[in-house]
Scaffold this active site. Structure first.
Site, PDB file in Angstrom:
ATOM      1  N   TYR A 190      19.722  36.935  46.798  1.00 21.90           N
ATOM      2  CA  TYR A 190      18.840  37.934  46.183  1.00 21.90           C
ATOM      3  C   TYR A 190      19.618  39.216  45.880  1.00 21.90           C
ATOM      4  O   TYR A 190      19.519  39.771  44.781  1.00 21.90           O
ATOM      5  CB  TYR A 190      17.675  38.228  47.128  1.00 21.90           C
ATOM      6  CG  TYR A 190      16.653  39.197  46.585  1.00 21.90           C
ATOM      7  CD1 TYR A 190      15.694  38.786  45.664  1.00 21.90           C
ATOM      8  CD2 TYR A 190      16.641  40.523  47.011  1.00 21.90           C
ATOM      9  CE1 TYR A 190      14.746  39.670  45.175  1.00 21.90           C
ATOM     10  CE2 TYR A 190      15.693  41.419  46.529  1.00 21.90           C
ATOM     11  CZ  TYR A 190      14.750  40.988  45.615  1.00 21.90           C
ATOM     12  OH  TYR A 190      13.807  41.876  45.129  1.00 21.90           O
ATOM     13  N   SER A 223      16.144  46.398  42.669  1.00 23.19           N
ATOM     14  CA  SER A 223      15.772  46.516  44.078  1.00 23.19           C
ATOM     15  C   SER A 223      16.792  47.391  44.788  1.00 23.19           C
ATOM     16  O   SER A 223      17.941  47.513  44.345  1.00 23.19           O
ATOM     17  CB  SER A 223      15.738  45.130  44.731  1.00 23.19           C
ATOM     18  OG  SER A 223      15.612  45.221  46.142  1.00 23.19           O
TER      19      SER A 223
END
Length: 226
Positions: free
Chosen positions: A186, A173
């Site tokens: 995350y 990501s």
């Protein structure tokens, strides 16, 4: 002395890969032929995992689908066959559990064969401030988003090394490149995924296994569920 040698080595590699990237901006790389490859995709029950499954199916690959969502797997399998997949295999697997990963991996090896392209796509996000994130969700985020990469690579990488043929794909990501508000756990997991994949790439080069490739994908915001 070793410190300076290692420093020069890192600088040399940096310059080499920078120049390589500039060359490929002008001369496009030849696209990889995945026809006949055995491609395993985690988190294939929906979202990016499903889209990747359908694309690989249309390119003639044997697709192996992993997810914890049985209904999602059934739908992805159906769509993959509609997209031309000759061989589609789906397995329920909780990637957050090491023993489950190893158990299902052994099943795949026996029933399908050695995986030649591994796509670590499964991921979860809590979206809470760190101080408000329950410990259980922080642990689950790390288990799914990075620890699962360790276990799947442990399961399938040895065969790739033995044959000097394979490809490890990490769906990371942009949050693995910079911190983001309400995504502390995350971001940490995605930073780890990027670092792990980069390190494995260097290990393959050090072993002389140039046929085992790595790809790190760092998307921005995607309009799919997780």
């Amino acid at each position: 002395m070793n410190f300076f040698l290692e420093t020069f080595k890192v600088i040399g590699l940096f310059v080499y890969y920078l120049l390589e990237s500039l060359v490929f901006l002008v001369v496009p790389r030849r696209k990889k032929n995945v026809s006949g490859e055995i491609v395993l995709i985690t988190g294939a029950g929906n979202g990016v995992g499903r889209l990747l499954s359908l694309k690989f199916a249309s390119l003639g690959a044997t697709v192996v689908l992993w997810d914890i969502n049985q209904e999602g797997l059934k739908e992805t399998s159906r769509l993959a066959r509609e997209n031309g997949a000759v061989r589609v295999h789906s397995y329920i697997c909780d990637c957050s559990k090491r023993q489950d990963v190893y158990r299902v991996a052994d099943q795949v090896k026996k029933e399908v064969g050695d995986v030649s392209i591994l796509v670590n796509n499964a991921g979860i996000v809590t979206g809470k401030r760190f101080i408000d994130s329950p410990d259980s969700l922080v642990e689950k985020t790390m288990e799914v988003n990075i620890m699962a990469h360790f276990w799947t690579c442990k399961a399938f990488l040895p065969a790739m090394i033995a044959s000097n043929h394979g490809h490890l794909v990490s769906i990371a990501s942009s949050a693995g490149l910079t911190g983001v508000n309400r995504l502390s756990d995350y971001c940490a997991s995605k930073f780890a995924a990027v670092g792990f994949a980069e390190s494995i790439d260097f290990e393959m080069r050090d072993l002389g296994r140039a046929g085992v490739k790595t790809t790190i994908v760092c998307p921005y915001v995607i309009n799919t569920g997780m």
